[in-house]
Design a protein around this motif. Structure first.
Motif, PDB file in Angstrom:
ATOM      1  N   VAL A  22      11.764  -2.765  -5.187  1.00 37.95           N
ATOM      2  CA  VAL A  22      11.140  -1.440  -5.089  1.00 37.95           C
ATOM      3  C   VAL A  22      11.509  -0.593  -6.307  1.00 37.95           C
ATOM      4  O   VAL A  22      10.690   0.168  -6.823  1.00 37.95           O
ATOM      5  N   TYR A  58      11.536  -1.624   3.644  1.00 35.93           N
ATOM      6  CA  TYR A  58      11.149  -0.266   3.255  1.00 35.93           C
ATOM      7  C   TYR A  58      10.250   0.292   4.349  1.00 35.93           C
ATOM      8  O   TYR A  58       9.611  -0.455   5.094  1.00 35.93           O
ATOM      9  N   LYS A  65       3.417   2.925   5.848  1.00 40.08           N
ATOM     10  CA  LYS A  65       3.569   1.665   5.119  1.00 40.08           C
ATOM     11  C   LYS A  65       4.989   1.137   5.312  1.00 40.08           C
ATOM     12  O   LYS A  65       5.965   1.895   5.209  1.00 40.08           O
ATOM     13  N   SER A  69      10.320  -7.225   0.926  1.00 33.24           N
ATOM     14  CA  SER A  69      10.020  -7.279  -0.512  1.00 33.24           C
ATOM     15  C   SER A  69       8.628  -7.841  -0.787  1.00 33.24           C
ATOM     16  O   SER A  69       7.906  -7.349  -1.666  1.00 33.24           O
ATOM     17  N   PHE A  72       5.959  -5.320   0.064  1.00 37.69           N
ATOM     18  CA  PHE A  72       5.917  -4.223  -0.900  1.00 37.69           C
ATOM     19  C   PHE A  72       5.078  -4.602  -2.119  1.00 37.69           C
ATOM     20  O   PHE A  72       4.250  -3.806  -2.582  1.00 37.69           O
ATOM     21  N   ASP A  75       1.478  -4.521  -1.221  1.00 41.19           N
ATOM     22  CA  ASP A  75       0.962  -3.151  -1.095  1.00 41.19           C
ATOM     23  C   ASP A  75       0.817  -2.467  -2.450  1.00 41.19           C
ATOM     24  O   ASP A  75      -0.189  -1.820  -2.732  1.00 41.19           O
TER      25      ASP A  75
END
Length: 658
Positions: A22, A58, A65, A69, A72, A75
């Protein structure tokens, strides 16, 4: 799509550090156990995007959302599951050992072909610049004239398109690239009715545009024909599946690490501004490429820093036109400074005129916060004209209202009152009108004008905690008092049971008995009504029957996205206990310290809701019964259920109305 072995997938997920993954896209700040940032997926003024390193997940508490990992990368980059795995495998140097499937690869290539073709085009233009006589005699002298070194030309992979109708298109078709992809990327213009196809870029120097991962997604091209009035100076690639100009900033791929390190981003207008500053040692610079600044571009910068310095070329008309974009930056919660260059100069021309060292000194000496800059600009225009002055003041308050930070707003309102010679209270009143209007229009409203309050003392903290506790108790009582058949209340109880099982699956409620074993055993006769929680409950029960604990980490890799998303949501904690309590030696237990109590309570609360629902169903059936024996049996059942309801309520400490 190429198949990746499960053990390799497990290895990728295990090695992929959620903070690192992230952190490549978002500037994270630690607060308690978790890290926080403004969400990269939606516009917000205060951070609601949380990363939990210990759980590897996350979660945005604003837009919802959530994931690990892999999710993410899916997305943020808009990629498939396999593409995200490939990205992480490359990042962590993991051999994918893929099983090639021709049919699957064909589906994957539908999107990849656009990237592959764009990369071919970039290399074609680079070769035309360096190895073709026309490129060497026309394209290269232009770059040299603009002061660009061979290293800069190479680093940004600059190129040249030959002054030919279809030289590139022929070369691409000969290499096997399909015409439909050439047309979609805009590299080739196809005239079906005329049966013609020709190159979009002809006789121009080429600037490849890359996404944050470094993949070529489009091009900017400048003509070198000064006598051709019909041809536009710059031509850009059209929108495609891989290129959306409102989401892209030129130079971001090369600048992102420097932006994060410097905690500042310089925003310029053109390609050459980026190239000249980068060459001069100012690498934290990106360009909007002549387009109006968009919300997505601001969010892109916000991933790496909260500080933007806009470099203006001194043209008053251009400055006024760009002010709305600056308001968007303020609204995004970023800090904006402005540097104005002498009339007739832009960043590119000025750094070439004065040199790298003097240019950096100029930036430092002439950088000013945007509100001060704008207020002076408007004050000069208004001068002694009362009408213009009133309009200017209103414009300033509108900009200040975009700032989410209350303290900053207060400072700027005071500064604006001094600049325009107007009472500060008048500005605050105008601000409150704007805030009220936004609130009524259902948009996120700015918080009220700052009062003389400085939070932080123990008494204030205690008062806030007491108020929060009272509010929570009131909500609980209100929930318990709801109609017995309220499906939303039942859904909440089912959710809490699943959340407890997934968060504390291996915690012991007593010796030899884990939370998951206890709760699944106690609820084996309960039929969950909410589809997603029924599926999760059945999956947990199946794992236990197979001799395994139902761990959340395994469900986060489930093939169903709804399952993955819900599990991450159940694992995410929006709030953390303030360290202030510990500093005052006040011990507040965490839920994890009271697992036995909590698991028993959640089981009872779900049973209670189900009993209430059964009572309601039987009560409704009474209206349709005519047989005396059946009526008697139903009444006996209702009485037994009500007795059971009372027993559970007594254990929960709830007063049941009889």
């Amino acid at each position: 799509m190429a198949l990746i072995k499960k053990e390799v997938v497990d290895k990728i997920i295990q090695q992929a550090d959620i903070t690192e993954v992230v952190g490549d896209f978002v500037s994270l700040k630690r607060k308690g156990q978790n890290l926080w940032a403004c969400c990269p997926f939606h516009h917000e003024k205060s951070p609601s995007f949380s990363v939990a390193p210990n759980k590897g997940i996350y979660k945005c508490f604003g837009c919802g959302k959530a994931g690990n990992s892999v999710q993410f990368i899916m997305d943020i980059e808009g990629t498939s599951y396999v593409e995200a795995l490939r990205y992480l495998a490359k990042k962590y140097s993991i051999d994918l050992e893929e099983d090639q499937s021709p049919a699957a690869m064909q589906a994957q290539n539908e999107r990849d072909s656009l990237y592959i073709l764009s990369d071919f085009a970039k290399q074609y233009f680079v070769n035309a610049l360096h190895k073709n006589d026309e490129g060497q005699s026309i394209g290269m002298p232009y770059f040299k004239q603009r002061g660009l070194s061979a290293a800069t030309i190479q680093k940004f992979e600059l190129g040249y398109s030959l002054d030919s109708w279809d030289d590139f298109t022929k070369a691409a078709l000969e290499k096997g690239y399909q015409l439909k992809y050439l047309e979609e990327t805009g590299l080739t213009i196809v005239k079906q009715e005329e049966g013609k196809q020709y190159d979009r870029f002809r006789g121009r120097v080429m600037f490849p545009i890359q996404n944050v991962s470094g993949r070529t997604i489009g091009f900017g091209a400048r003509t070198l024909k000064s006598n051709d009035k019909k041809s536009p100076k710059y031509v850009n690639s059209p929108e495609s599946r891989i290129y959306h100009k409102s989401d892209v900033l030129y130079g971001m791929y090369q600048a992102k690490q420097a932006i994060r390190q410097e905690d500042e981003c310089y925003l310029v207008e053109g390609y050459l501004d980026v190239l000249s500053l980068h060459q001069g040692g100012i690498e934290n610079v990106v360009a909007s490429s002549g387009t109006s600044l968009t919300e997505n571009q601001i969010k892109l910068i916000g991933r790496y820093t909260k500080n933007i310095t806009v470099l203006y070329d001194g043209d008053p008309a251009g400055i006024k036109a760009s002010l709305r974009g600056i308001d968007l930056i303020l609204e995004g919660g970023l800090n904006v400074n402005v540097v104005l260059f002498p009339d007739g100069d832009d960043p590119d021309s000025y750094i070439r005129k004065v040199g790298d060292t003097a240019f950096k000194a100029y930036l430092k000496d002439h950088s000013r916060d945007f509100i001060s800059f704008k207020s002076e600009l408007f004050a000069q225009e208004a001068k002694d004209n009362p009408v213009k002055k009133a309009e200017a003041i209103r414009e300033m308050v509108v900009s200040i209202a975009k700032i989410p930070d209350a303290i900053k707003r207060s400072v700027f309102l005071k500064q604006c009152s001094i600049q325009f010679g107007i009472d500060e209270q008048v500005l605050i009143s105008e601000y409150n009108k704007i805030a009220l209007t936004e609130q009524r229009s259902s948009r996120p409203a700015p918080s009220p004008a700052p009062a003389s309050y400085a939070p932080g003392s123990f008494e204030e903290m205690a008062a806030e905690a007491e108020a929060a506790a009272a509010a929570e108790a009131a909500m609980y009582e209100e929930e318990e008092a709801q109609d017995t058949g309220d499906s939303d209340m039942l859904r909440r109880r089912e959710r809490e049971v699943i959340r407890f099982i997934l968060n504390y699956a291996d915690k012991e409620v007593e010796e030899g008995l884990t939370t998951s074993q206890f709760m699944l055993g106690e609820l084996e006769d309960i039929e969950f009504k909410t589809p997603i929680y029924k599926r999760l409950f059945d999956l947990c029960r199946l794992k236990l029957e197979q001799g395994f604990l139902p761990t959340a980490s395994e469900f986060m890799q489930h093939e169903d996205k709804e399952i993955r998303t819900e599990v991450v949501d159940l694992l995410s904690e929006k709030y953390e206990l303030s360290k202030g309590w510990a500093s005052h030696e006040i011990i507040v237990p965490h839920e994890s310290d009271l697992v036995t109590y909590g698991s028993e309570r959640e089981v009872l609360r779900l049973k209670w809701r189900n009993v209430q629902l059964m009572i309601k169903d039987h009560m409704e059936s009474l209206q349709h019964l005519t047989d005396a024996a059946e009526l008697d049996r139903t009444l006996r059942t209702i009485k037994a259920l009500k007795d059971f309801e009372k027993q559970i309520a007594d254990m929960l400490g709830i007063v049941v109305s009889r």
